[in-house]
Design a protein around this motif. Structure first.
Motif, PDB file in Angstrom:
ATOM      1  N   THR A   1      -6.572   1.626  -2.054  1.00 23.47           N
ATOM      2  CA  THR A   1      -5.415   2.431  -2.447  1.00 23.47           C
ATOM      3  C   THR A   1      -5.265   2.479  -3.962  1.00 23.47           C
ATOM      4  OG1 THR A   1      -4.358   1.665  -0.403  1.00 23.47           O
ATOM      5  CG2 THR A   1      -2.976   2.808  -2.001  1.00 23.47           C
TER       6      THR A   1
ATOM      7  N   ARG B   1       0.776   4.247  -2.871  1.00 24.55           N
ATOM      8  CA  ARG B   1       0.621   5.668  -2.531  1.00 24.55           C
ATOM      9  C   ARG B   1       1.801   6.492  -3.045  1.00 24.55           C
ATOM     10  NH1 ARG B   1      -1.528   3.710   2.454  1.00 24.55           N
ATOM     11  NH2 ARG B   1       0.560   3.748   3.348  1.00 24.55           N
TER      12      ARG B   1
ATOM     13  N   LYS C   1      -7.789   4.938  -5.498  1.00 22.35           N
ATOM     14  CA  LYS C   1      -7.333   6.333  -5.408  1.00 22.35           C
ATOM     15  C   LYS C   1      -6.268   6.635  -6.450  1.00 22.35           C
ATOM     16  CE  LYS C   1      -8.406   6.676  -0.485  1.00 22.35           C
ATOM     17  NZ  LYS C   1      -7.887   6.886   0.881  1.00 22.35           N
ATOM     18  N   CYS C   2      -5.437   5.643  -6.746  1.00 24.35           N
ATOM     19  CA  CYS C   2      -4.444   5.835  -7.817  1.00 24.35           C
ATOM     20  C   CYS C   2      -5.126   5.959  -9.171  1.00 24.35           C
ATOM     21  CB  CYS C   2      -3.448   4.670  -7.801  1.00 24.35           C
ATOM     22  SG  CYS C   2      -2.115   4.825  -8.992  1.00 24.35           S
TER      23      CYS C   2
ATOM     24  N   LYS D   1       0.825  -1.213   0.000  1.00 27.50           N
ATOM     25  CA  LYS D   1       0.000   0.000   0.000  1.00 27.50           C
ATOM     26  C   LYS D   1       0.858   1.261   0.000  1.00 27.50           C
ATOM     27  CE  LYS D   1      -2.504  -1.592   3.482  1.00 27.50           C
ATOM     28  NZ  LYS D   1      -3.514  -1.681   4.561  1.00 27.50           N
TER      29      LYS D   1
END
Length: 902
Positions: A114, A66, A117-118, A62
């Motif tokens: 995660t 990020r 969001k990417c 993760k």
């Protein structure tokens, strides 16, 4: 770069960038993207076994995603501006593919969120590539927009998920996308309004209620966004369709209109107030007062030349600042054509006795009467006569007007002529000025001067010279503080006021650091090389090994102490110096076969000084040994001594040795042998840690795996020989035995002293006559662990089992439980060995079968194997009582339960 270094770089990124995101520019490099790719690839290979190691791997995975989301915008902008960054874009594309295809569908929910969001970042970048040129060699606008649309569609597909956390994360990401990219508004509204209808009755009511609340909050956020004001009616309608209260926005709209009207009225009132205030503050228009022709002019008879210059300047500036330009033009137009003449030059001018304003106190009273000038001219023309000087008499002026002053002047006698004699005191006070010669004279004098000669230089002795060299080297070394090597905090503070200069400042600091490293390393090492060349060219010297001079040794000792003082910050300097020493040794060895190299001398000194200063968890030693130009057996011995003498450093040293086995082929088997020797260590913790380090290798490291397996078989075969009575091993075993006895005494308080003495006597007897239980465990534990990975190695166990004593056989049967359970009854190799067991291995086979069927019912292969053993029972005198439940198809645990019930 190994896994530990990749983790260290990711940890540094989290520390520097999460608190200050503008520092992400320095990490938008090919090397960091390769680090992220390696961490993600390794994280995807891990299987969910529920261990702490797997949980840590998920956290790393993760963090890597990020980090990629953070640096991706900078990478994209860099590629847009520079078409030569093809490798950088290839790495970014491969990571984007991983996120889209594998990470977004990961089994772990946190990893999927995660990745979602990417995907949001990717959609925002690809849906509006405004800064991209149409003729870009790597990127195409249409392709990027299509890819961004595909990513958006994948995000929308996540709304079909059954997981509440994923649904809320997708809703949040879609809201952010719509706020910045209005072209996705209508598809998002359609998905939000139709979401509830697409769900089934099997969905959890709690999940449905929470997601509906998230949808309402998302639409409320979009309605209140100013940039979406033109779509407010559609958003309000969508909000009402999912059960929202539309009246709250209608009343709010009316309140906003009233507040806007109130603000407008306040603005109008304020503007009126400002206009009135400006009118009151406005200065009345300047109206000059022009005297009439009949009124007397107060300046008609005043000599304006007597006004001080400063006052004239102030008067002019005041007029220019206060009188409007239109008024000045009108006044200039009223002037006569012939111009203006001063009153003092007009005929019939009579000096006024009262000026318009009193002169300043420091203003001198000049006499401008023309009659005084004529008298002075007459005095100058008369011949000078020597007369006694009259005494100085001070006259007080008593005249009130200019006319009285003129009459008084005519009635007075003429003043005596001035004496030509000069006052001696005044002459003495005048400075005497010396006449300088001309340029030509000075040039001619310079040509006649003698040539300039320096004084004889003073020579320094050896001690002074060495001391000066040492001081110079120390100043060079401590010059690192001028540009703060390895100090990112200083770089951030320097560019805090201007975030756009972060990258350029970092480049400047790195350039200065690299130059300093190169110059320092070459300065220290080149002196020894020059001395060696000088010795070679000397005719009187032989080809024997010539030691370095004392000054060279002192300088290198100074550098060594400087590095050891703070190896963490000066690691690059240490590495640069070692490489310089190594390269010079190689060059000199090519030129001179008798040359004695110095690289290992200084490398060993560095390790001797650094190792005692390391903390328990410091990884700098591993990094140094992996990056050093060359290693030898002495370096491996120093690591071995460190792990033996400092127990806190045992685990880091084991990790270091494993990394050397993987990355340094020259010392691979030396480091591996140290690890293998520790796999039979009497200390349980040290032995098991070493076994974990050597039990698993990659597919391309078959030679290492074969050597480990050969060592484990040799260690097992050791039990077939007589026990070696080495002192150190016996002492260690005695200590362990005493500790076991002590623990047994503490835990079993009911045991009698007689029983304890019998146990102690038995342990001592075993130790004197043959292999003890601890001996068997430490020689067989590595082999048991390897058999769980490769069951085909069990063939050696049957061979050894026939040759060992009964006590050793008993200990083998006692401690192979975990190995047999890990292999399981489905292993074909194990089934084959049980079918074909050699004579003498009956007890071993029966033990294996009882372990396999202790809690699970036997399979057909196990039952057939048990039947084959039972057929040989009479022939080999085998006790098959324990196999009866297995022959009947029951596990031993269930058979015991049935027996107890009867």
């Amino acid at each position: 770069m190994d896994h530990d270094q990749q983790l260290l770089q990711l940890h540094e990124f989290d520390q520097e960038v999460l608190s200050q995101p503008e520092n992400a520019q320095s990490y938008a490099t090919k090397g960091f993207l390769e680090t992220i790719s390696g961490l993600i690839q390794q994280g995807l290979t891990k299987e969910n076994d529920g261990s702490d190691e797997y949980k840590e791997e998920l956290k790393t995975l993760k963090s890597a995603i990020r980090a990629f989301s953070t640096v991706l915008p900078t990478v994209f902008h860099t590629v847009c501006q520079n078409e030569a960054e093809s490798r950088l874009w290839e790495l970014a594309q491969s990571l984007i593919t991983l996120v889209e295809t594998q990470l977004s569908d990961h089994v772990n929910t946190g990893v999927r969120i995660t990745s979602i969001k990417c995907l949001q970042i990717i959609v925002l970048l690809f849906s509006k590539p405004s800064q991209l040129r149409a003729d870009h060699r790597l990127l195409n606008v249409q392709e990027l927009e299509q890819e961004g649309q595909a990513m958006f569609n994948k995000l929308v597909e996540f709304l079909k998920s059954d997981h509440e956390s994923i649904l809320t994360a997708v809703i949040s990401c879609l809201v952010i996308i719509v706020k910045k990219r209005h072209q996705f508004l209508k598809p998002v509204i359609d998905q939000f309004t139709l979401w509830k209808n697409s769900r089934t009755s099997d969905d959890s009511p709690v999940m449905m209620r929470n997601v509906e609340k998230a949808l309402k909050l998302a639409l409320v956020s979009l309605i209140r966004t100013e940039s979406l004001a033109s779509y407010r009616s559609e958003l309000i309608a969508a909000f009402g369709s999912i059960g929202g209260n539309v009246a709250m926005f209608q009343s709010r709209h009316s309140r906003e209109q009233r507040s806007e009207e109130s603000r407008r009225q306040k603005r109008v009132a304020q503007q009126q107030h400002d206009v009135e205030r400006e009118k009151r503050a406005r200065v009345a228009e300047y109206v000059p007062i022009i005297p009439s022709a009949t009124e007397p002019n107060i300046l008609a008879n005043y000599d304006i030349t007597q006004i001080p210059l400063q006052n004239i300047v102030n008067l002019c500036m005041t007029v220019l600042q206060t009188v409007p330009i239109e008024t000045m033009r009108e006044r200039v137009a009223l002037l006569p054509v012939e111009g203006v003449t001063l009153a003092v030059t007009r005929p019939g001018f009579v000096r006024s006795s009262t000026p318009p304003y009193p002169p300043s106190p420091d203003h001198p009273q000049f006499i401008t009467d023309s009659r005084f000038k004529r008298e002075e001219d007459a005095i100058k023309q008369e011949p000078i006569k020597e007369e006694k000087p009259h005494p100085a008499v001070k006259f007080e002026p008593t005249d009130d007007s200019d006319e009285e002053m003129a009459e008084s002047f005519l009635s007075r006698p003429p003043p005596p002529p001035l004496s030509p004699m000069k006052d001696e005191s005044i002459e003495e006070k005048k400075p005497k000025v010396e006449a300088l010669p001309s340029v030509e004279e000075r040039a001619s004098q310079a040509l006649r001067m003698k040539p300039y000669a320096l004084t004889e230089p003073t020579s320094l002795n050896d001690t002074e010279r060495n001391e000066m060299l040492k001081m110079s080297i120390e100043r060079i070394l401590y010059a690192e503080k001028a540009f703060h090597i390895n100090d990112p905090d200083h770089v951030r503070k320097t560019v805090a006021g201007n975030s756009t200069s972060t990258a350029s400042t970092a480049i400047t600091v790195n350039t200065a650091k690299n130059i300093w490293l190169m110059l320092t390393a070459k300065l220290i090492t080149q002196s020894t090389a020059m001395n060696h060349k000088k010795d070679e060219t000397s005719a009187d010297e032989t080809m024997e090994d010539q030691p370095a001079t004392q000054i060279d040794l002192n300088l290198k000792e100074t550098l060594l102490d400087f590095i050891v003082e703070n190896l963490g910050q000066r690691y690059e300097l240490a590495l640069e110096w070692l490489y310089e020493e190594y390269l010079i040794d190689k060059r000199n060895q090519r030129d001179d076969t008798n040359y004695r190299p110095f690289y290992f001398v200084w490398f060993h000194k560095l390790l001797e000084k650094v190792i005692p200063t390391l903390d328990a968890k410091d990884r700098i030693l591993t990094k140094l040994l992996l990056d050093a130009p060359e290693l030898d057996a002495r370096a491996i011995d120093m690591i071995k001594e460190n792990l033996e003498n400092v127990p806190e450093r045992f685990v880091p040293c084991i990790s270091t040795l494993r990394n050397l086995v993987i990355s340094r082929p020259a010392v691979r088997f030396l480091a591996l042998q140290v690890l293998l020797d520790l796999c039979t260590h009497p200390n349980d913790k040290m032995r098991r840690t070493s076994i974990v380090a050597v039990k698993k290798w990659s597919a391309n490291q078959a030679d290492i795996s074969n050597r480990v397996e050969s060592f484990s078989v040799e260690a097992l075969n050791t039990l077939t020989k007589e026990k070696d009575g080495s002192t150190d091993v016996n002492e260690e075993e005695n200590k362990d035995t005493n500790m076991i006895d002590k623990n047994m005494t503490e835990n079993n308080t009911d045991a009698t002293e007689k029983e304890q003495e019998e146990d102690t006597d038995m342990a001592e007897k075993e130790q004197e006559t043959g292999w003890t239980e601890k001996d068997v465990v430490r020689h067989a534990e590595l082999y048991f662990v390897l058999c769980t990975k490769r069951p085909s190695l069990l063939k050696e166990l049957f061979t050894v089992y026939k040759q060992v004593t009964e006590n050793v056989q008993k200990y083998i049967r006692l401690h192979m439980v975990n190995m047999i359970k890990s292999i399981g009854m489905k292993s074909q190799d194990l089934i084959q060995f049980i079918h074909e067991f050699p004579p003498g291995g009956e007890s071993l086979v029966i033990r294996i079968l009882t372990i396999l069927c202790e809690s699970k019912p036997p399979t057909r292969e196990i039952i057939s194997t048990a039947q084959a053993i039972s057929s040989l029972a009479n022939e080999r005198s085998i006790d098959i009582t324990s196999l009866l439940p297995i022959l009947e198809g029951h596990s031993l645990g269930s058979a015991t339960t049935i027996t107890d019930a009867k």
